[in-house]
Scaffold this motif. Sequence first.
Motif, PDB file in Angstrom:
ATOM      1  N   LYS A 100       6.090   4.050  -6.163  1.00  0.00           N
ATOM      2  CA  LYS A 100       6.758   3.810  -7.445  1.00  0.00           C
ATOM      3  C   LYS A 100       7.581   2.519  -7.415  1.00  0.00           C
ATOM      4  O   LYS A 100       7.647   1.799  -8.412  1.00  0.00           O
ATOM      5  N   ALA A 101       8.195   2.216  -6.284  1.00  0.00           N
ATOM      6  CA  ALA A 101       8.995   0.986  -6.173  1.00  0.00           C
ATOM      7  C   ALA A 101       8.102  -0.242  -6.324  1.00  0.00           C
ATOM      8  O   ALA A 101       8.451  -1.202  -7.017  1.00  0.00           O
ATOM      9  N   VAL A 102       6.933  -0.216  -5.692  1.00  0.00           N
ATOM     10  CA  VAL A 102       5.994  -1.345  -5.788  1.00  0.00           C
ATOM     11  C   VAL A 102       5.446  -1.440  -7.209  1.00  0.00           C
ATOM     12  O   VAL A 102       5.354  -2.526  -7.780  1.00  0.00           O
ATOM     13  N   GLU A 103       5.108  -0.302  -7.789  1.00  0.00           N
ATOM     14  CA  GLU A 103       4.598  -0.279  -9.157  1.00  0.00           C
ATOM     15  C   GLU A 103       5.641  -0.848 -10.128  1.00  0.00           C
ATOM     16  O   GLU A 103       5.315  -1.627 -11.020  1.00  0.00           O
ATOM     17  N   LYS A 104       6.893  -0.477  -9.945  1.00  0.00           N
ATOM     18  CA  LYS A 104       7.987  -0.937 -10.815  1.00  0.00           C
ATOM     19  C   LYS A 104       8.157  -2.462 -10.756  1.00  0.00           C
ATOM     20  O   LYS A 104       8.486  -3.097 -11.754  1.00  0.00           O
ATOM     21  N   LEU A 105       7.887  -3.047  -9.589  1.00  0.00           N
ATOM     22  CA  LEU A 105       8.037  -4.499  -9.427  1.00  0.00           C
ATOM     23  C   LEU A 105       6.768  -5.269  -9.795  1.00  0.00           C
ATOM     24  O   LEU A 105       6.721  -6.483  -9.651  1.00  0.00           O
ATOM     25  N   GLY A 106       5.729  -4.567 -10.244  1.00  0.00           N
ATOM     26  CA  GLY A 106       4.549  -5.251 -10.746  1.00  0.00           C
ATOM     27  C   GLY A 106       3.284  -5.080  -9.937  1.00  0.00           C
ATOM     28  O   GLY A 106       2.318  -5.798 -10.150  1.00  0.00           O
ATOM     29  N   ALA A 107       3.257  -4.182  -8.984  1.00  0.00           N
ATOM     30  CA  ALA A 107       2.092  -3.866  -8.152  1.00  0.00           C
ATOM     31  C   ALA A 107       1.993  -4.789  -6.933  1.00  0.00           C
ATOM     32  O   ALA A 107       2.710  -5.782  -6.819  1.00  0.00           O
ATOM     33  N   TYR A 108       1.108  -4.430  -6.034  1.00  0.00           N
ATOM     34  CA  TYR A 108       0.999  -5.072  -4.724  1.00  0.00           C
ATOM     35  C   TYR A 108       0.877  -6.596  -4.784  1.00  0.00           C
ATOM     36  O   TYR A 108       1.594  -7.309  -4.090  1.00  0.00           O
ATOM     37  N   GLU A 109      -0.041  -7.104  -5.593  1.00  0.00           N
ATOM     38  CA  GLU A 109      -0.294  -8.547  -5.634  1.00  0.00           C
ATOM     39  C   GLU A 109       0.954  -9.317  -6.056  1.00  0.00           C
ATOM     40  O   GLU A 109       1.285 -10.351  -5.484  1.00  0.00           O
ATOM     41  N   LEU A 110       1.646  -8.810  -7.062  1.00  0.00           N
ATOM     42  CA  LEU A 110       2.854  -9.472  -7.553  1.00  0.00           C
ATOM     43  C   LEU A 110       3.992  -9.387  -6.535  1.00  0.00           C
ATOM     44  O   LEU A 110       4.690 -10.381  -6.302  1.00  0.00           O
ATOM     45  N   VAL A 111       4.166  -8.218  -5.935  1.00  0.00           N
ATOM     46  CA  VAL A 111       5.221  -8.042  -4.933  1.00  0.00           C
ATOM     47  C   VAL A 111       4.972  -8.982  -3.752  1.00  0.00           C
ATOM     48  O   VAL A 111       5.889  -9.631  -3.253  1.00  0.00           O
ATOM     49  N   THR A 112       3.722  -9.075  -3.337  1.00  0.00           N
ATOM     50  CA  THR A 112       3.382  -9.952  -2.221  1.00  0.00           C
ATOM     51  C   THR A 112       3.529 -11.419  -2.616  1.00  0.00           C
ATOM     52  O   THR A 112       4.142 -12.204  -1.888  1.00  0.00           O
TER      53      THR A 112
ATOM     54  N   TRP B 243       9.051  -7.805  -1.001  1.00  0.00           N
ATOM     55  CA  TRP B 243       9.018  -6.634  -0.116  1.00  0.00           C
ATOM     56  C   TRP B 243      10.410  -6.217   0.341  1.00  0.00           C
ATOM     57  O   TRP B 243      10.664  -5.033   0.560  1.00  0.00           O
ATOM     58  N   LYS B 244      11.332  -7.162   0.464  1.00  0.00           N
ATOM     59  CA  LYS B 244      12.707  -6.806   0.827  1.00  0.00           C
ATOM     60  C   LYS B 244      13.338  -5.973  -0.286  1.00  0.00           C
ATOM     61  O   LYS B 244      14.087  -5.028  -0.026  1.00  0.00           O
ATOM     62  N   ASN B 245      13.006  -6.271  -1.540  1.00  0.00           N
ATOM     63  CA  ASN B 245      13.499  -5.485  -2.667  1.00  0.00           C
ATOM     64  C   ASN B 245      12.978  -4.051  -2.587  1.00  0.00           C
ATOM     65  O   ASN B 245      13.710  -3.103  -2.884  1.00  0.00           O
ATOM     66  N   VAL B 246      11.710  -3.909  -2.209  1.00  0.00           N
ATOM     67  CA  VAL B 246      11.124  -2.575  -2.057  1.00  0.00           C
ATOM     68  C   VAL B 246      11.876  -1.830  -0.956  1.00  0.00           C
ATOM     69  O   VAL B 246      12.259  -0.670  -1.114  1.00  0.00           O
ATOM     70  N   TYR B 247      12.100  -2.495   0.158  1.00  0.00           N
ATOM     71  CA  TYR B 247      12.834  -1.912   1.279  1.00  0.00           C
ATOM     72  C   TYR B 247      14.229  -1.456   0.834  1.00  0.00           C
ATOM     73  O   TYR B 247      14.660  -0.339   1.143  1.00  0.00           O
ATOM     74  N   ASP B 248      14.908  -2.300   0.095  1.00  0.00           N
ATOM     75  CA  ASP B 248      16.242  -1.961  -0.400  1.00  0.00           C
ATOM     76  C   ASP B 248      16.186  -0.749  -1.333  1.00  0.00           C
ATOM     77  O   ASP B 248      17.062   0.114  -1.292  1.00  0.00           O
ATOM     78  N   GLU B 249      15.156  -0.696  -2.154  1.00  0.00           N
ATOM     79  CA  GLU B 249      14.965   0.425  -3.091  1.00  0.00           C
ATOM     80  C   GLU B 249      14.793   1.748  -2.328  1.00  0.00           C
ATOM     81  O   GLU B 249      15.195   2.800  -2.799  1.00  0.00           O
ATOM     82  N   LEU B 250      14.224   1.668  -1.139  1.00  0.00           N
ATOM     83  CA  LEU B 250      14.022   2.861  -0.321  1.00  0.00           C
ATOM     84  C   LEU B 250      15.285   3.254   0.445  1.00  0.00           C
ATOM     85  O   LEU B 250      15.297   4.251   1.153  1.00  0.00           O
ATOM     86  N   GLY B 251      16.325   2.454   0.316  1.00  0.00           N
ATOM     87  CA  GLY B 251      17.585   2.763   0.970  1.00  0.00           C
ATOM     88  C   GLY B 251      17.648   2.309   2.412  1.00  0.00           C
ATOM     89  O   GLY B 251      18.313   2.919   3.238  1.00  0.00           O
TER      90      GLY B 251
END
Length: 81
Positions: free
Chosen positions: A38-50, A55-63
């Motif tokens: 869900k965190a990756v999807e929220k930021l625009g999916a794999y290609e956009l996150v990459t 990815w640091k934002n995803v990590y932060d979202e996971l706590g």
Amino acid sequence: EEEAFLVSLHKFMRERRTPIERIPHLGFKQINLWKIYKAVEKLGAYELVTGRRLWKNVYDELGGSPGSTSAATCTRRHYER
């Protein structure tokens, strides 16, 4: 929705002969596969996150722990697996 996702994910991984035998850990915490998806999807999916190096934002979202220097790389690798 979360349970359906997890059932579908496990089925997909078994079918491609790479079953999820144990849930990976980031730091000392087990990754919540639904949350990372869900965190990756929220930021625009794999290609956009990459592409945008989020990815640091995803990590932060996971706590995750703020002091980790390899957080982004580890998070991406776990997601890709």
